[in-house]
Design an enzyme around this catalytic site. Structure first.
Site, mmCIF file in Angstrom:
data_model
loop_
_atom_site.group_PDB
_atom_site.id
_atom_site.type_symbol
_atom_site.label_atom_id
_atom_site.label_comp_id
_atom_site.label_asym_id
_atom_site.label_seq_id
_atom_site.Cartn_x
_atom_site.Cartn_y
_atom_site.Cartn_z
ATOM 1 N N CYS A 182 8.500 49.706 37.451
ATOM 2 C CA CYS A 182 7.620 51.122 37.578
ATOM 3 C C CYS A 182 7.831 51.660 36.526
ATOM 4 O O CYS A 182 8.960 51.993 36.187
ATOM 5 C CB CYS A 182 7.912 50.684 39.323
ATOM 6 S SG CYS A 182 9.288 52.513 38.916
ATOM 7 N N ASP A 197 44.484 23.302 31.683
ATOM 8 C CA ASP A 197 43.780 24.427 30.316
ATOM 9 C C ASP A 197 44.691 25.630 29.823
ATOM 10 O O ASP A 197 44.714 26.540 30.084
ATOM 11 C CB ASP A 197 42.682 25.484 30.696
ATOM 12 C CG ASP A 197 41.894 25.047 29.390
ATOM 13 O OD1 ASP A 197 42.562 24.779 28.237
ATOM 14 O OD2 ASP A 197 40.528 25.648 29.260
ATOM 15 N N CYS A 206 9.214 51.708 43.885
ATOM 16 C CA CYS A 206 9.465 50.514 43.070
ATOM 17 C C CYS A 206 9.089 49.447 43.148
ATOM 18 O O CYS A 206 9.655 49.316 44.717
ATOM 19 C CB CYS A 206 10.832 50.734 42.608
ATOM 20 S SG CYS A 206 11.301 49.189 41.586
ATOM 21 N N CYS A 239 12.617 52.349 34.074
ATOM 22 C CA CYS A 239 12.244 51.062 34.533
ATOM 23 C C CYS A 239 11.035 50.184 34.253
ATOM 24 O O CYS A 239 9.865 50.447 34.569
ATOM 25 C CB CYS A 239 11.940 51.137 36.126
ATOM 26 S SG CYS A 239 11.954 49.759 37.620
ATOM 27 N N LYS A 251 45.057 18.777 34.311
ATOM 28 C CA LYS A 251 45.342 18.748 33.199
ATOM 29 C C LYS A 251 44.918 20.571 32.834
ATOM 30 O O LYS A 251 43.779 20.635 33.038
ATOM 31 C CB LYS A 251 44.327 17.871 32.420
ATOM 32 C CG LYS A 251 44.595 17.986 30.112
ATOM 33 C CD LYS A 251 43.854 17.705 30.193
ATOM 34 C CE LYS A 251 44.216 17.745 28.159
ATOM 35 N NZ LYS A 251 43.396 18.546 28.254
ATOM 36 N N GLU A 269 47.769 13.325 37.459
ATOM 37 C CA GLU A 269 48.032 14.837 37.587
ATOM 38 C C GLU A 269 47.503 15.901 36.562
ATOM 39 O O GLU A 269 46.075 15.231 36.221
ATOM 40 C CB GLU A 269 49.185 15.527 36.362
ATOM 41 C CG GLU A 269 50.248 14.797 36.546
ATOM 42 C CD GLU A 269 51.240 14.721 35.699
ATOM 43 O OE1 GLU A 269 51.722 15.735 35.237
ATOM 44 O OE2 GLU A 269 51.669 14.058 35.183
ATOM 45 N N LYS A 295 37.915 13.967 31.619
ATOM 46 C CA LYS A 295 38.238 15.317 31.178
ATOM 47 C C LYS A 295 36.612 15.606 31.801
ATOM 48 O O LYS A 295 35.437 15.002 32.663
ATOM 49 C CB LYS A 295 36.855 15.650 29.593
ATOM 50 C CG LYS A 295 38.204 15.359 28.678
ATOM 51 C CD LYS A 295 39.481 16.081 28.591
ATOM 52 C CE LYS A 295 39.159 17.666 28.082
ATOM 53 N NZ LYS A 295 39.132 17.823 26.894
ATOM 54 N N TYR A 338 55.032 18.260 32.553
ATOM 55 C CA TYR A 338 55.067 17.712 32.486
ATOM 56 C C TYR A 338 54.747 16.569 32.077
ATOM 57 O O TYR A 338 54.629 15.094 32.186
ATOM 58 C CB TYR A 338 53.074 17.671 32.101
ATOM 59 C CG TYR A 338 52.935 17.418 30.866
ATOM 60 C CD1 TYR A 338 53.574 17.159 29.756
ATOM 61 C CD2 TYR A 338 52.750 18.805 30.506
ATOM 62 C CE1 TYR A 338 53.253 17.131 28.199
ATOM 63 C CE2 TYR A 338 52.510 19.962 28.815
ATOM 64 C CZ TYR A 338 52.328 18.153 28.400
ATOM 65 O OH TYR A 338 52.195 18.793 26.505
ATOM 66 N N CYS A 388 17.401 51.560 38.486
ATOM 67 C CA CYS A 388 15.722 52.479 38.683
ATOM 68 C C CYS A 388 15.738 53.825 39.716
ATOM 69 O O CYS A 388 16.144 53.339 40.862
ATOM 70 C CB CYS A 388 14.838 51.249 39.009
ATOM 71 S SG CYS A 388 13.418 52.645 39.757
#
Length: 673
Positions: free
Chosen positions: A411, A117, A432, A408, A115, A113, A314, A225, A426
């Site tokens: 530039c 979290d 630029c 920026c 796991k 199954e 894991k 479970y 910017c």
């Protein structure tokens, strides 16, 4: 090899502290991967020196004591944790131990199954009715959260069917879906409240609300479970069959569950779930393998803190701790300025990570992240790694707050931000270099300067070969340099240069649009040209004057003012005019735009005009052309095949005209060709 007893004491204190933060306060300071490492180090040392093991060692316990805010509940059967495996070899070792203990040569059948979290809970049913919900707590005692679990739709208040035991304890995982987690954090951010680090934290915080009405607003789910206490009834003798029976009684079980024989099949299952992991609607951090036959589970029994018959394989950690070495501000192709964290390389989510996104200035402020900090980073699958929190108690002395730049970094243009938007940009689009490719592509596009043959790939070649670095350079290209490009010969180069030269003769509205001023689209550029008549007048317009232009609001007016206020932009425009770009000045709006203030929508097929032609002529007369019908719509132009828009216009009482009436309007105004 000697072991320093003080290291064992230190590890125990650390683990006790982190257990308390995780289980009692729902405020972990370290990711699971680091906790696992600390615990495994302690277990290794205690294995080498069993005489140093104490009854209160974290290796002998399941969790940490709960807070006194809820009534304590003692579990009739302890809720033990599982041993962990981090590699195929460790799973193979687990399988070998099982077969040796059972004296079996044949492959073992395992229940496999995901796991989840989330938060482990115990649910007690008497005569089919839910009477108690409790957290796992320290495995021996937990907290009574009955009123909270009753708010979760996937937890049955009454069992279905009639063949259930008189007393049944169902164990499962309460978790928050990924979508629910995103909604919760978005709502919290909008209210200026603290956001959660991950869905597990959010689920824990939601379950431990003293006001169950708050819990009811959270997107919590429960997946069964296993079972604990069973009295006055019998259950099947295979774990997977027990879960199927629970499903018949009204519990959700995981659809990914499988019964597989042999360790090789278990390894394949792990790899399959690894691929699916990031596409599941919930977070999982591994796979649980359990011996499927319950009589074999009874033979195998337990060790001090876990059953011998189960193990958790894991996944690679999705969260890790590392150090922030620096912050760089990158400018994207649309001008968006994004802070990027440079990290001490760390292995997380299956890869070595040295960079992570910080998103924007708001995120920097929320985290209060500083160079030198120890930070928790998260990487899930192909998602760009991001910093989720700062470990403030590890912050070095003398760190400085991170300041977002005002100019920026590529530039000298100012960085601007639209009110209500998180992104800063910017403002120097044409000058630029970080934005130059997109700026040139836009400049050359059909509705702008309309340079035939100058497609996206050719623009990229010209920039990459350093033949151009700004739009002005297009008008100084030489045929020999262009013809040397890939898939370009003398003839193709000559055609391109002729198209560039032809683009010098344009219109004011096209030129305004070609400049790429933010939020100034084709229609707005046309309105600006009609309103001001000349570029010089537009460039000297003030804020109030701009607001008089159709479709120009305060935000767009600000973008226009910012663009023309920059000397670099003004100098570039003058240089382009000196290179030969010209246009006839337009008549001012009041003389040339009889449809100013009117909004049109086009729907259905047009048989004489194209949709684009009709739109352009309407806009040339000052009208706004939109895509959707609303109460602000003045006319709907409906051709054959008109559907929902026609019906909505009729319902709203909007004037409806056909293509012939539209053409007659254009003829009256002298715009029909």
């Amino acid at each position: 090899m000697s072991t320093d007893p003080s290291e064992i004491d230190r590890l125990r204190e650390q683990l006790h502290h982190h257990n308390y933060r995780y289980y009692a306060l729902d405020d972990p300071q370290i990711p699971d991967a680091e906790y696992d490492r600390l615990l495994r180090r302690l277990q290794d040392l205690e294995t080498q020196h069993p005489e140093l093991i104490t009854p209160d060692s974290p290796s002998q316990r399941v969790g940490s004591p709960p807070l006194d805010a809820f009534t304590k509940v003692t579990h009739q059967l302890p809720m033990l944790s599982l041993g962990n495996a981090f590699s195929d070899q460790e799973v193979a070792d687990f399988d070998q131990r099982i077969r040796e203990l059972l004296d079996k040569v044949d492959d073992i059948e395992y229940a496999c199954e995901p796991k989840l979290d989330g938060i482990a809970v115990s649910l007690l049913y008497e005569q089919g009715l839910l009477v108690l919900g409790a957290t796992r707590g320290d495995g021996v005692s937990g907290e009574d959260i009955t009123q909270n679990v009753k708010t979760i739709g996937s937890i049955p208040l009454k069992l279905s069917e009639k063949n259930y035991p008189d007393r049944l304890e169902v164990r499962g995982e309460i978790y928050m879906t990924k979508r629910g987690f995103e909604r919760l954090n978005q709502t919290a951010a909008e209210k200026g409240e603290k956001t959660f680090v991950n869905p597990r934290n959010a689920a824990a915080g939601s379950l431990r609300q003293l006001d169950s009405r708050i819990t009811a607003t959270r997107s919590l789910e429960m997946c069964a479970y296993s079972v604990g206490v069973v009295a006055g009834g019998k259950l099947p003798q295979r774990h997977t069959d027990v879960l199927k029976q629970l499903s018949q009684w009204g519990f959700r079980i995981n659809s990914e569950m499988q019964a597989l024989t042999g360790v090789a099949a278990c390894q394949d299952y792990y790899r399959q779930l690894s691929q699916k992991r990031n596409h599941l609607p919930y977070e999982i951090d591994g796979i649980v393998y359990k011996v499927n036959q319950l009589d074999l589970q009874d033979q195998l029994g337990f060790i001090s803190r876990a059953p011998r018959w189960a193990v958790a394989r894991k996944f690679p950690a999705q969260e890790e701790i590392t150090q922030l070495l620096g912050i760089e501000f990158q400018v994207g192709r649309t001008g968006a300025v994004t802070p990027v964290a440079r990290l001490k390389p760390v292995f997380v989510g299956g890869v070595t990570v040295s960079n992570a996104t910080l998103h924007n200035e708001d995120e920097i402020r929320r985290l209060d992240v500083r160079v030198g900090d120890s930070v928790i980073i998260r990487r899930a699958g192909d998602v760009i790694p991001q910093i989720v929190s700062v470990i403030e108690n590890r912050r070095p002395a003398g760190t400085k707050e991170t300041v977002f730049p005002s100019q920026c970094p590529v530039c000298p243009s100012p960085i601007v931000q639209v009110p209500g938007e998180a992104v800063k940009r910017c403002s120097g689009g044409l000058i630029c270099t970080a934005q130059i490719k997109e700026a040139i592509k836009h400049f050359a596009s059909r509705k702008a300067m309309d340079i035939d043959g100058l497609g996206d790939k050719l623009v990229e070649q010209l920039v990459d070969k350093q033949l151009i670095s700004r739009v002005l350079d297009l008008y100084h290209l030489e045929i020999d340099a262009v013809s040397a490009l890939e898939r370009m010969g003398k003839k193709s180069a000559s055609n391109l240069l002729e198209a560039i030269d032809a683009s010098k003769k344009t219109t004011l509205n096209r030129f305004i649009y070609s400049l790429g001023i933010r939020e100034v689209g084709e229609a707005t550029a046309r309105n600006l040209a009609q309103h001001y008549g000349s570029l010089e007048t537009l460039m000297t317009a003030d804020h109030d004057s701009l607001l008089e232009v159709n479709d120009v609001g305060p935000v767009v007016a600000g973008f226009i003012l910012d663009f023309f206020a920059q000397d670099n932009n003004r100098q570039l425009i003058a240089a382009m005019q000196a290179a030969g770009i010209h246009w006839p000045d337009s008549a001012v709006a009041q003389n040339a735009a009889p449809l100013v203030g009117l909004t049109y929508v086009l729907t259905g097929s047009l048989e004489t005009l194209t949709r684009d032609q009709a739109k352009q002529q309407l806009q040339s007369l000052g009208a706004s052309v939109t895509n959707s019908v609303s109460t602000k719509t003045d006319y709907l132009v409906a051709g054959p095949g008109a559907g929902a828009k026609l019906q909505k216009a009729q319902d709203l009482g909007i004037a409806i005209v056909d293509e012939e009436a539209l053409i007659q309007l254009f003829k009256q105004q002298g715009t029909y060709q």
